[in-house]
Write an enzyme that holds these catalytic residues in place. Structure first.
Site, mmCIF file in Angstrom:
data_model
loop_
_atom_site.group_PDB
_atom_site.id
_atom_site.type_symbol
_atom_site.label_atom_id
_atom_site.label_comp_id
_atom_site.label_asym_id
_atom_site.label_seq_id
_atom_site.Cartn_x
_atom_site.Cartn_y
_atom_site.Cartn_z
ATOM 1 N N TYR A 99 -1.218 -5.665 -6.928
ATOM 2 C CA TYR A 99 -1.348 -4.984 -5.664
ATOM 3 C C TYR A 99 -1.467 -3.999 -4.536
ATOM 4 O O TYR A 99 0.097 -3.806 -4.515
ATOM 5 C CB TYR A 99 -0.695 -6.341 -4.966
ATOM 6 C CG TYR A 99 -0.947 -8.069 -5.470
ATOM 7 C CD1 TYR A 99 -2.319 -7.922 -5.678
ATOM 8 C CD2 TYR A 99 -0.261 -8.710 -4.272
ATOM 9 C CE1 TYR A 99 -2.411 -8.940 -6.188
ATOM 10 C CE2 TYR A 99 -0.499 -10.292 -4.465
ATOM 11 C CZ TYR A 99 -1.648 -10.098 -5.462
ATOM 12 O OH TYR A 99 -2.444 -11.338 -6.259
ATOM 13 N N GLY A 100 -2.455 -3.218 -4.254
ATOM 14 C CA GLY A 100 -2.012 -2.126 -3.679
ATOM 15 C C GLY A 100 -3.576 -1.208 -4.513
ATOM 16 O O GLY A 100 -3.984 -1.185 -5.403
#
Length: 452
Positions: A99-100
Site C-alpha cells: 500500500y503506497g
C-alpha cells in the site's frame, strides 16, 4: 444517581435514577442527554486466537495517490481518524506492504506504526471511557463513573487501559504480503514480514496474510509462499495467518496444507458486499463457515458506490469514475432499497450497507481517510438489520443488472486462467502503477499492482 446496566445476550439496557433508595425513579433529563456508545466494547468477535471489534478499518488509501489522492498533508487528519477509531473500540486495522504509490510504497504500514507509537488517548475497552464520552459537559459524569467502577469490581467490566503500551497489546494489525515475482522462497516471504514489523514498529503482527494467489500464473511459486506463511507463524512473527483474494478451490487447498503443518488458517479476506453477491463469494463464505475461518469483507461499500453520494451525473474523479460510469446506472433498485431502510432506521446508506456485511457474519473493513468517514462508519455498529430487511436488500441486489467487477487475482472454481476484463476495469480495480512494473528473471514483464 445510580446507573443500572444489564445485558442479557446481546441486548444492553441502561436506566438512570437520581435516588439511591429508589432506583426505579428515572431522570428524564439525564436519559435525554445520554448518548450510548456505538457498540459496547466488550462485544468482540473471534478471529483465530484474537478478539476484535465487529468492524475493522482499511488503510488502502493511506499512501495511495493514484486511486485515493493521498498527500502527506493528510497525515494529521489520518492520525486523528485513527485515534477516533481506537477511542470508540475499533482494534482491527487492515493494511499491506504494497500500500503506497511509487516512493510511498509501505506508507500505510509506516503511518500505522507512527499512530500507534504516538497514541496517548484512552482505549474504549470498558464502560468508563464510553460513559465519559457520552457525558461530556454533564454534572452527573463522576457519579456515572463511580457506578461503573462498582460494576467493574464485580467483574462486569474490563479494567481501563490508557496509553501506548496497552494499545500495542490490544490492537490487531492485519497486513498482507504481496506475492511479488521475486519473492520465490519461504525466507524471502519471512523477510517481507520482518520488514513490515519494522515499519509498523511492533514485535508481532496480528494476522499475516498472503495478498493474492499465484496459482493462475505462477503455480510453482505458490508453494513457497505457503511455506513462508508457515515459517513466519512458527517463528512467532505473526499470531495468526490468513489469505486474501483466494477463490474456493485454492482456499480449500491452502487450508489443508497449513493444517497438515499445524498452522490454522484464521481468515480469508475477499471482496464482499451487496455489489458482489456472486457464486464464488457465497461459496467462499460457506467454506469459511464450515471450517471456522473468519471472512474479512473488503470494499463493503463498493469503493463508494454504496454510499449514495454518487450518481451517473456526479462521478468521482480519477480512475474510479471509469468504473462508476459503467455500474451506477444499473444500481437503482439496490440504492433505492438502501435509502428506504436508511430513512426508516435513521441511518445513512453507508451504515446500512456495512451493517449488512456484519449481519452476514463477516468483519467488514471499510476504508477511512477522514474523521467524517470514520464517524459515519462507526454508526454501522450497535444495531442489526432484521431478517426481512436483509432479504429486501439481497433481492434488490439481484434485481440490479450490474455488479462489482471481481478481482482478477482471485482464483476461480471452474477456470485456471485469469478472467479477461476491459482495460477500464483493470485500470480502476487494481490501480496499476508504472513505477511497479519490473522484469522477471526470465525477461517477462510483470505488472505489479496495488490490490485492495
Amino acid at each position: 444517581m445510580a446507573l443500572l446496566i444489564s445485558y442479557p445476550a446481546s441486548t444492553v439496557c441502561i436506566s438512570c435514577s437520581t435516588s439511591s433508595q429508589n432506583p426505579a425513579i428515572s431522570s428524564p433529563s439525564l436519559l435525554k442527554n445520554l448518548k450510548l456508545p456505538r457498540f459496547w466494547p466488550w462485544q468482540k468477535v473471534k478471529i483465530g486466537p484474537m478478539s476484535v471489534s465487529p468492524m475493522g478499518f482499511g488503510t488502502w488509501a493511506w499512501g495511495n495517490q493514484l486511486l485515493w489522492g493521498y498527500q502527506e498533508s493528510m497525515d494529521n487528519e489520518l492520525q486523528q481518524t485513527f485515534n477516533l477509531a481506537v477511542e470508540n473500540g475499533i482494534n482491527l486495522f487492515d493494511t499491506a506492504d504494497s500500500y503506497g504509490t511509487g516512493k510511498l510504497n509501505g506508507q500505510s504500514e509506516k503511518l500505522l506504526g507512527k499512530f500507534i507509537s504516538e497514541f496517548q488517548g484512552k482505549l474504549a475497552i470498558d464502560g468508563i471511557t464510553c460513559l465519559r464520552n457520552a457525558y461530556i459537559g454533564s454534572a452527573d459524569v463522576d457519579q456515572c463513573v463511580k457506578t461503573v467502577q462498582i460494576l467493574r469490581s464485580r467483574s462486569i467490566l474490563l479494567p481501563l487501559c490508557q496509553g501506548n503500551k496497552q494499545l500495542r497489546d490490544s490492537i490487531v494489525i492485519a497486513t498482507k504480503f504481496a506475492a511479488y515475482p521475486w519473492r520465490l522462497t519461504p525466507n524471502q516471504f519471512v523477510d517481507a514480514c520482518k520488514s513490515s514489523l519494522d515499519r509498523i514498529q511492533l514485535d508481532q503482527i496480528g494476522i499475516g496474510q498472503l495478498h493474492w494467489s499465484t496459482a493462475n500464473y505462477a503455480p510453482l511459486q505458490e508453494r513457497a509462499l505457503w511455506d513462508g506463511l508457515v515459517a513466519m507463524y512458527d517463528k512467532g512473527l505473526v499470531r495468526a495467518v490468513g489469505v486474501s483474494n483466494y477463490g474456493p478451490k485454492q482456499l480449500l487447498k491452502i487450508h489443508e496444507y497449513l493444517k497438515a503443518r499445524g498452522v490454522p488458517l484464521c481468515s480469508a479476506q475477499v471482496q464482499f458486499s451487496l455489489l458482489s453477491i456472486e457464486k464464488d463469494q457465497l461459496e467462499i463464505k460457506d467454506i469459511c463457515d464450515s471450517l471456522g475461518i473468519r471472512v474479512i469483507a473488503y470494499s463493503p461499500l463498493g469503493l463508494g458506490m454504496l454510499t449514495g453520494k454518487y450518481t451517473p451525473s456526479n462521478l468521482p474523479s480519477g480512475p474510479r469514475g471509469l468504473l462508476f460510469r459503467q455500474i451506477l446506472p444499473g444500481l437503482e433498485p439496490l440504492l433505492n432499497s438502501l435509502k428506504e431502510i436508511a430513512q426508516r432506521r435513521r441511518k445513512t446508506i453507508s451504515q446500512v450497507a456495512i451493517n449488512w456485511c456484519i449481519s452476514k457474519g463477516t468483519i467488514p473493513i471499510p476504508g477511512v481517510k477522514s474523521i467524517k468517514q470514520a464517524e459515519e462508519n462507526l454508526g454501522a455498529l450497535g444495531w442489526q438489520l432484521t431478517s426481512d430487511e436483509l432479504l429486501q436488500l439481497e433481492y434488490a441486489a439481484l434485481e440490479s443488472p450490474r455488479k462489482m467487477v471481481q478481482n482478477i487475482f482471485q482464483t476461480r472454481v471452474h477456470s485456471s486462467s485469469p478472467v479477461n476484463l476491459d482495460d477500464d476495469f483493470i485500470l480502476f480495480a487494481y490501480a496499476t502503477d508504472k513505477s511497479k512494473r519490473k522484469e522477471s528473471p526470465t525477461g517477462a514483464r510483470h505488472i505489479l499492482i496495488e490490490l485492495p
